[in-house]
Design a protein around this motif. Structure first.
Motif, short mmCIF file in Angstrom:
data_model
loop_
_atom_site.label_atom_id
_atom_site.label_comp_id
_atom_site.label_asym_id
_atom_site.label_seq_id
_atom_site.Cartn_x
_atom_site.Cartn_y
_atom_site.Cartn_z
N HIS A 1 -3.12 22.86 -23.78
CA HIS A 1 -4.55 22.47 -23.82
C HIS A 1 -5.36 23.62 -24.41
O HIS A 1 -5.58 24.63 -23.75
CB HIS A 1 -5.02 22.15 -22.39
N HIS B 1 -8.67 24.61 -27.53
CA HIS B 1 -9.67 24.22 -28.55
C HIS B 1 -9.72 25.37 -29.56
O HIS B 1 -10.75 26.00 -29.75
CB HIS B 1 -11.05 24.03 -27.90
N LYS C 1 -7.20 20.80 -30.03
CA LYS C 1 -8.06 19.62 -30.03
C LYS C 1 -9.15 19.73 -31.09
O LYS C 1 -9.61 20.83 -31.38
CB LYS C 1 -8.76 19.47 -28.68
N HIS D 1 -7.62 19.92 -15.92
CA HIS D 1 -8.66 20.58 -15.10
C HIS D 1 -8.47 20.23 -13.62
O HIS D 1 -7.97 21.04 -12.87
CB HIS D 1 -10.11 20.23 -15.53
N HIS E 1 -9.84 15.16 -20.06
CA HIS E 1 -10.50 16.23 -19.31
C HIS E 1 -11.03 15.54 -18.06
O HIS E 1 -11.99 14.76 -18.15
CB HIS E 1 -11.69 16.79 -20.09
N ASP F 1 -6.72 26.51 -22.12
CA ASP F 1 -8.02 25.88 -22.43
C ASP F 1 -8.84 26.76 -23.37
O ASP F 1 -10.09 26.70 -23.36
CB ASP F 1 -8.82 25.60 -21.14
#
Ligand code: NIG
Ligand code: FE
Length: 422
Positions: A83, A85, A152, A276, A253, A327
């Protein structure tokens, strides 16, 4: 190329079934002392004690083998960071400073900062700029032992920019060696111009974006940020159901800032992972335990925001398959270090070092539907290894904030870990 990594003080094979581990299995590392791994091309050929692995090599004539002495070191599967970004145009340092003097993540978002400010900046960044940054962060990830990374979209708000992000994610991979798995997060937050017509934005995602993402094979997963300040459970359901009809696998999420019931939605839709889970309850854990959906915990975001951690211990006791990921993003988790995430997971969520290793490797692979390809060191799997300058696996989370990864091997080749700006 054939390589032999030998004499490791400890080798964590994580051998076992090609699926997520839960319950007592979450502590099984398949630890071998004086360990060795033989790789050929991009795959693992053998793993075991140095004696077991080298014996057959002595009796047969061999092609030249590159030997890597790992005496006193730890060999582990490369981390699977499921996960992130990674593709973003700039850090949000003003938000950071304002938050430290009292503003909350949601307040910042309402007052011109947050995800929307990153979107604005991304739209004026060139493809080359995005690619250069993505490469930089992938090199950092590899330097910290990661060999597979999910990336992502979500800072585009428009198809054209979402596609630019996903293209940058793909293009960044080859030069670094890290495997990139792409996720379409068109439903990240509502653009300000759609605030009073949310339905129209959801329709845009479903009718215009998803078909193109699928047609261009720009992503393998679809994710939605389902929360008080983002999309409702009903909106998330309609996006994810549409994504499924296009053949995309699902992520969510879920229950991060408030409990919306997104975890249950993920389980109901057969999502590969729900991520999460800070505000989940016992009923949610029971639902997860009875499903194949992975619970991906992202404790670096709690660390950075100063918010309560998800209840990892209770989830593990309930039989949930827990994974850990960074994350990495400019708003809630500016780290791409899986060793740091493990350190936080152990000291703040009371996961054991063994559980943290399993959650960061094979269960991360399961969270990307790749438990048959990576996440453990077994013959036939991709040769993704991380070598650490420690002789005990517990030392990796213990030495918090230090990078003791000495070498990362992706698909049989040493990864590029030094960023040189190109
Ligand atoms: O996973 N929660 C939503 N998305 C990210 C934050 C993205 C951002 O703030 O830029 C997260 O925490
Ligand atoms: Fe996220």
């Amino acid at each position: 190329m054939t390589s032999l990594f030998l004499h490791a003080a400890q080798l964590l094979t994580l051998r076992g079934p090609a699926r997520a581990r839960r319950g007592p299995e979450l502590r099984e590392l398949g630890l071998v002392r004086d360990g060795a791994v033989l790789t050929k091309g991009s795959l693992i050929v053998a793993a075991g004690t140095t004696d077991e692995v080298t014996k057959p090599l002595r009796s047969r004539k061999q092609a030249p083998i590159t030997e890597v002495d790992c005496s006193g070191k730890l060999i582990a599967p490369g981390f699977v960071d499921s996960h992130t970004h990674v593709v973003f145009p700039a850090p949000r340092l003003d938000d950071y400073e304002r938050r430290l003097s009292g503003a909350t993540y949601e307040e910042l978002a309402r007052s011109g900062g947050g995800i929307r400010s990153t979107v604005e900046r991304l739209r004026s960044s060139t493809g080359k700029e995005l690619l250069t940054l993505a490469r930089r962060w992938l090199c950092e990830a590899a330097a910290h032992g990661s060999t597979t990374i999910e990336i992502k979209s979500g800072y585009g708000f428009e198809l054209k920019h979402e596609l630019r992000m996903l293209r940058a994610a793909k293009a960044a991979a080859p030069r670094t060696g890290v495997e990139v798995v792409r996720t379409f997060l068109g439903a990240h937050t509502i653009p300000s111009e759609y605030e009073s017509k949310r339905r129209a934005f959801v329709s845009l995602i479903i009718e215009q974006m998803l078909p193109q993402i699928a047609k261009q094979r720009a992503a393998e997963f679809c994710d939605v940020f389902c929360d008080r300040s983002a999309f409702t459970v009903d909106e998330a359901r309609s996006v994810l159901e549409a994504a499924r009809t296009h053949g995309l696998k699902l992520k969510l999420h879920a229950d991060q800032l408030t409990r919306t019931g997104a975890t249950r939605l993920g389980v109901e839709l057969g999502a590969t992972s729900v991520d999460h889970l800070d505000c989940t309850n016992e009923g949610d854990w029971k639902a997860l335990a009875g499903s194949d959906t992975i619970a991906t915990l992202l404790p670096a975001s709690n660390f950075f925001l100063g918010t309560p951690y998800p209840q990892a211990r209770a989830m593990i006791e309930a039989g949930v398959a827990v994974a850990l990921a960074t994350d990495f993003n400019p708003g809630t988790s500016p780290t791409i270090s899986m060793p740091l995430v493990m350190a936080i997971a152990c000291s703040q969520m009371r996961m054991s070092p063994a559980e943290a290793w399993v959650a960061a490797t094979i269960n991360g692979a399961a969270a990307l539907a790749r438990a048959d390809a990576c996440g453990s060191i077994e013959p036939g799997k991709r040769a993704d290894l991380a070598v650490f300058a420690v002789d005990d696996f517990r030392a990796v989370p213990y030495f918090a904030g230090m990078n003791l990864c000495e070498m990362t091997v992706c698909a049989g080749r040493r990864c590029r870990t030094g960023y040189t700006g190109s």
